[in-house]
Design an enzyme around this catalytic site. Sequence first.
Site, PDB file in Angstrom:
ATOM      1  N   HIS A  95     -99.635   9.488  -0.630  1.00 13.75           N
ATOM      2  CA  HIS A  95     -98.625   8.435  -0.495  1.00 13.75           C
ATOM      3  C   HIS A  95     -98.046   8.105  -1.863  1.00 13.75           C
ATOM      4  O   HIS A  95     -98.766   7.966  -2.849  1.00 13.75           O
ATOM      5  CB  HIS A  95     -99.236   7.176   0.125  1.00 13.75           C
ATOM      6  CG  HIS A  95     -98.223   6.080   0.316  1.00 13.75           C
ATOM      7  ND1 HIS A  95     -97.241   6.152   1.286  1.00 13.75           N
ATOM      8  CD2 HIS A  95     -98.008   4.914  -0.358  1.00 13.75           C
ATOM      9  CE1 HIS A  95     -96.481   5.073   1.219  1.00 13.75           C
ATOM     10  NE2 HIS A  95     -96.921   4.314   0.225  1.00 13.75           N
ATOM     11  N   SER A  96     -96.716   7.973  -1.916  1.00 11.29           N
ATOM     12  CA  SER A  96     -95.986   7.592  -3.116  1.00 11.29           C
ATOM     13  C   SER A  96     -96.268   8.594  -4.237  1.00 11.29           C
ATOM     14  O   SER A  96     -96.020   9.788  -4.065  1.00 11.29           O
ATOM     15  CB  SER A  96     -96.368   6.155  -3.505  1.00 11.29           C
ATOM     16  OG  SER A  96     -95.466   5.631  -4.460  1.00 11.29           O
ATOM     17  N   MET A  97     -96.788   8.174  -5.382  1.00 16.60           N
ATOM     18  CA  MET A  97     -97.146   9.134  -6.423  1.00 16.60           C
ATOM     19  C   MET A  97     -98.064  10.206  -5.870  1.00 16.60           C
ATOM     20  O   MET A  97     -97.983  11.383  -6.263  1.00 16.60           O
ATOM     21  CB  MET A  97     -97.826   8.419  -7.598  1.00 16.60           C
ATOM     22  CG  MET A  97     -98.206   9.354  -8.739  1.00 16.60           C
ATOM     23  SD  MET A  97     -99.212   8.592 -10.038  1.00 16.60           S
ATOM     24  CE  MET A  97    -100.855   8.749  -9.308  1.00 16.60           C
TER      25      MET A  97
END
Length: 256
Positions: A95-97
């Site tokens: 998730h995300s980074m």
Amino acid sequence: MTTADDTAARWLRRYHPAGADAVRLVCFPHAGGSASFYHPVSARFAPGAEVVSLQYPGRQDRRKEPCVPDLGTLADLITEQLLPLDERPTVFFGHSMGAALAFETAWRLEQKGAGPRTVIASGRRAPSTTRAERVHTRDDDGIVAEMRRLNGTAAGVLGDEEILRMALPALRGDYRAIETYTCPPDRRLACGLTVLTGEDDPLTTVEEAERWRDHTTGPFRLRVFGGGHFFLTQHLDAVNAEIAQALHPDRAAPTA
């Protein structure tokens, strides 16, 4: 003396036992996140899946270690830890980074003939789609303001000065890693790629999420959820259904 097993234990966390023939799910936390974020995911899929959650340096029990402020270097280090694992069908979830890091790690492993079956990239625009972001250069108050904007950190943490002070170095290091990350536009995976995004995510438009399609030669799937950057906490059952489908593609696909 530090052994290879000791090093692996620092990086790879397994919260629940799994059978010898279980598929594998490797979870990549978001900026400032830790392996324990995925403890509920491990509880949900074990023992049918061996859930491995990554613990990056600079947080929780690794907080005395320096953060790795370069995403490519971090992907290299994670690749070193995953490569010796026994062969079994594997899915990456980030998730995300963590989505960009899962992509880069998968690409490195594919170059060595050991890539995952599927990568699930959540809450992140396509790797070659860039924005001018400089959160890592802000003062501490500026980083906290960004956390509040994204609603990604529990209010209790943001209100506890001691806990927050311990978390800020990891947040700053991770933001530097992801905000300075660049990806060649022609870098592609051979495995399947599933992309999950929130329709109101301030960091990723649906169009930017759609551009992940250019980074795989395998099957591609995009699913848009209501909510912002941390939509997955609002749609936990639906996100788990996507993970389940990736782990067991022979079963019925989740509904859109």
